[in-house]
Design a protein around this motif. Structure first.
Motif, PDB file in Angstrom:
ATOM      1  N   SER A 194      45.546  12.677 -13.067  1.00 19.81           N
ATOM      2  CA  SER A 194      44.095  12.701 -12.878  1.00 19.81           C
ATOM      3  C   SER A 194      43.381  11.914 -13.967  1.00 19.81           C
ATOM      4  O   SER A 194      42.444  11.159 -13.686  1.00 19.81           O
ATOM      5  CB  SER A 194      43.579  14.141 -12.875  1.00 19.81           C
ATOM      6  OG  SER A 194      44.122  14.860 -11.813  1.00 19.81           O
ATOM      7  N   ILE A 195      43.815  12.074 -15.203  1.00 19.26           N
ATOM      8  CA  ILE A 195      43.191  11.344 -16.305  1.00 19.26           C
ATOM      9  C   ILE A 195      43.434   9.845 -16.156  1.00 19.26           C
ATOM     10  O   ILE A 195      42.520   9.037 -16.338  1.00 19.26           O
ATOM     11  CB  ILE A 195      43.715  11.868 -17.660  1.00 19.26           C
ATOM     12  CG1 ILE A 195      43.187  13.288 -17.900  1.00 19.26           C
ATOM     13  CG2 ILE A 195      43.309  10.958 -18.801  1.00 19.26           C
ATOM     14  CD1 ILE A 195      43.797  13.972 -19.101  1.00 19.26           C
ATOM     15  N   ILE A 196      44.649   9.461 -15.801  1.00 23.27           N
ATOM     16  CA  ILE A 196      44.967   8.036 -15.612  1.00 23.27           C
ATOM     17  C   ILE A 196      44.121   7.445 -14.488  1.00 23.27           C
ATOM     18  O   ILE A 196      43.541   6.360 -14.633  1.00 23.27           O
ATOM     19  CB  ILE A 196      46.470   7.841 -15.342  1.00 23.27           C
ATOM     20  CG1 ILE A 196      47.263   8.154 -16.606  1.00 23.27           C
ATOM     21  CG2 ILE A 196      46.772   6.434 -14.849  1.00 23.27           C
ATOM     22  CD1 ILE A 196      48.756   8.260 -16.390  1.00 23.27           C
ATOM     23  N   PHE A 240      41.132  20.323 -15.959  1.00 22.70           N
ATOM     24  CA  PHE A 240      41.605  21.658 -15.597  1.00 22.70           C
ATOM     25  C   PHE A 240      42.930  21.562 -14.855  1.00 22.70           C
ATOM     26  O   PHE A 240      43.294  20.513 -14.345  1.00 22.70           O
ATOM     27  CB  PHE A 240      40.571  22.384 -14.727  1.00 22.70           C
ATOM     28  CG  PHE A 240      40.290  21.696 -13.424  1.00 22.70           C
ATOM     29  CD1 PHE A 240      41.008  22.024 -12.297  1.00 22.70           C
ATOM     30  CD2 PHE A 240      39.308  20.730 -13.336  1.00 22.70           C
ATOM     31  CE1 PHE A 240      40.759  21.385 -11.085  1.00 22.70           C
ATOM     32  CE2 PHE A 240      39.043  20.091 -12.130  1.00 22.70           C
ATOM     33  CZ  PHE A 240      39.767  20.423 -11.013  1.00 22.70           C
ATOM     34  N   GLY A 241      43.654  22.667 -14.835  1.00 18.88           N
ATOM     35  CA  GLY A 241      44.908  22.706 -14.108  1.00 18.88           C
ATOM     36  C   GLY A 241      45.528  24.086 -14.158  1.00 18.88           C
ATOM     37  O   GLY A 241      45.286  24.859 -15.084  1.00 18.88           O
ATOM     38  N   ASP A 278      53.363  22.576 -12.185  1.00 17.50           N
ATOM     39  CA  ASP A 278      53.270  21.121 -12.318  1.00 17.50           C
ATOM     40  C   ASP A 278      51.892  20.651 -12.767  1.00 17.50           C
ATOM     41  O   ASP A 278      51.536  19.486 -12.611  1.00 17.50           O
ATOM     42  CB  ASP A 278      53.608  20.444 -10.985  1.00 17.50           C
ATOM     43  CG  ASP A 278      55.049  20.654 -10.590  1.00 17.50           C
ATOM     44  OD1 ASP A 278      55.901  20.726 -11.497  1.00 17.50           O
ATOM     45  OD2 ASP A 278      55.328  20.762  -9.381  1.00 17.50           O
ATOM     46  N   ALA A 279      51.110  21.533 -13.347  1.00 18.75           N
ATOM     47  CA  ALA A 279      49.737  21.193 -13.722  1.00 18.75           C
ATOM     48  C   ALA A 279      49.684  20.092 -14.771  1.00 18.75           C
ATOM     49  O   ALA A 279      48.772  19.260 -14.743  1.00 18.75           O
ATOM     50  CB  ALA A 279      49.006  22.429 -14.224  1.00 18.75           C
ATOM     51  N   GLY A 280      50.644  20.052 -15.684  1.00 19.60           N
ATOM     52  CA  GLY A 280      50.642  19.015 -16.721  1.00 19.60           C
ATOM     53  C   GLY A 280      50.700  17.622 -16.135  1.00 19.60           C
ATOM     54  O   GLY A 280      49.949  16.724 -16.537  1.00 19.60           O
ATOM     55  N   TRP A 281      51.598  17.425 -15.173  1.00 19.92           N
ATOM     56  CA  TRP A 281      51.706  16.117 -14.510  1.00 19.92           C
ATOM     57  C   TRP A 281      50.455  15.805 -13.714  1.00 19.92           C
ATOM     58  O   TRP A 281      49.974  14.672 -13.708  1.00 19.92           O
ATOM     59  CB  TRP A 281      52.918  16.091 -13.579  1.00 19.92           C
ATOM     60  CG  TRP A 281      54.206  16.046 -14.318  1.00 19.92           C
ATOM     61  CD1 TRP A 281      55.083  17.079 -14.489  1.00 19.92           C
ATOM     62  CD2 TRP A 281      54.767  14.924 -15.000  1.00 19.92           C
ATOM     63  NE1 TRP A 281      56.149  16.659 -15.232  1.00 19.92           N
ATOM     64  CE2 TRP A 281      55.987  15.338 -15.561  1.00 19.92           C
ATOM     65  CE3 TRP A 281      54.352  13.624 -15.185  1.00 19.92           C
ATOM     66  CZ2 TRP A 281      56.793  14.492 -16.293  1.00 19.92           C
ATOM     67  CZ3 TRP A 281      55.161  12.764 -15.919  1.00 19.92           C
ATOM     68  CH2 TRP A 281      56.360  13.211 -16.461  1.00 19.92           C
ATOM     69  N   VAL A 337      47.647  22.820  -9.231  1.00 24.44           N
ATOM     70  CA  VAL A 337      46.407  22.085  -9.087  1.00 24.44           C
ATOM     71  C   VAL A 337      46.011  21.523 -10.446  1.00 24.44           C
ATOM     72  O   VAL A 337      46.300  22.114 -11.482  1.00 24.44           O
ATOM     73  CB  VAL A 337      45.288  22.987  -8.513  1.00 24.44           C
ATOM     74  CG1 VAL A 337      44.940  24.104  -9.463  1.00 24.44           C
ATOM     75  CG2 VAL A 337      44.055  22.188  -8.182  1.00 24.44           C
ATOM     76  N   GLY A 338      45.393  20.358 -10.425  1.00 27.00           N
ATOM     77  CA  GLY A 338      44.899  19.754 -11.652  1.00 27.00           C
ATOM     78  C   GLY A 338      43.870  18.703 -11.313  1.00 27.00           C
ATOM     79  O   GLY A 338      43.897  18.122 -10.240  1.00 27.00           O
TER      80      GLY A 338
END
Length: 77
Positions: free
Chosen positions: A54-56, A41-42, A46-49, A28-29
């Motif tokens: 999410s930021i993009i 948060f994440g 695969d939280a980094g991706w 989750v992120g």
């Protein structure tokens, strides 16, 4: 409004069922914007991706909002 709320609940139900059927592992992120302050948060493998996506999407949403706001002001004048 009612359709949007219904779709959110259906999506949550699908995620819960998929998590139970597929063994419960997942990632989750996300990004929560409180005014100009982002909270990122994440958790999971695969939280980094997920955080990057999410930021993009948050940046694209803000840019789209600003463009549409300028157009609305131009046409209302």
């Amino acid at each position: 409004l009612l359709l949007g709320i219904t779709l959110v609940f259906v999506g949550i139900a699908v995620l819960v069922v998929a998590s139970v059927v597929l063994g419960g592992s997942g990632s989750v992120g996300g990004v929560i914007l409180i005014g100009p302050i982002p909270i990122v948060f994440g958790a999971g493998s695969d939280a980094g991706w997920l955080i990057a996506v999410s930021i993009i999407l948050t940046i694209v949403s803000i840019v789209f909002f600003l463009i549409m706001n300028k157009r609305a002001r131009r046409f209302s004048s």
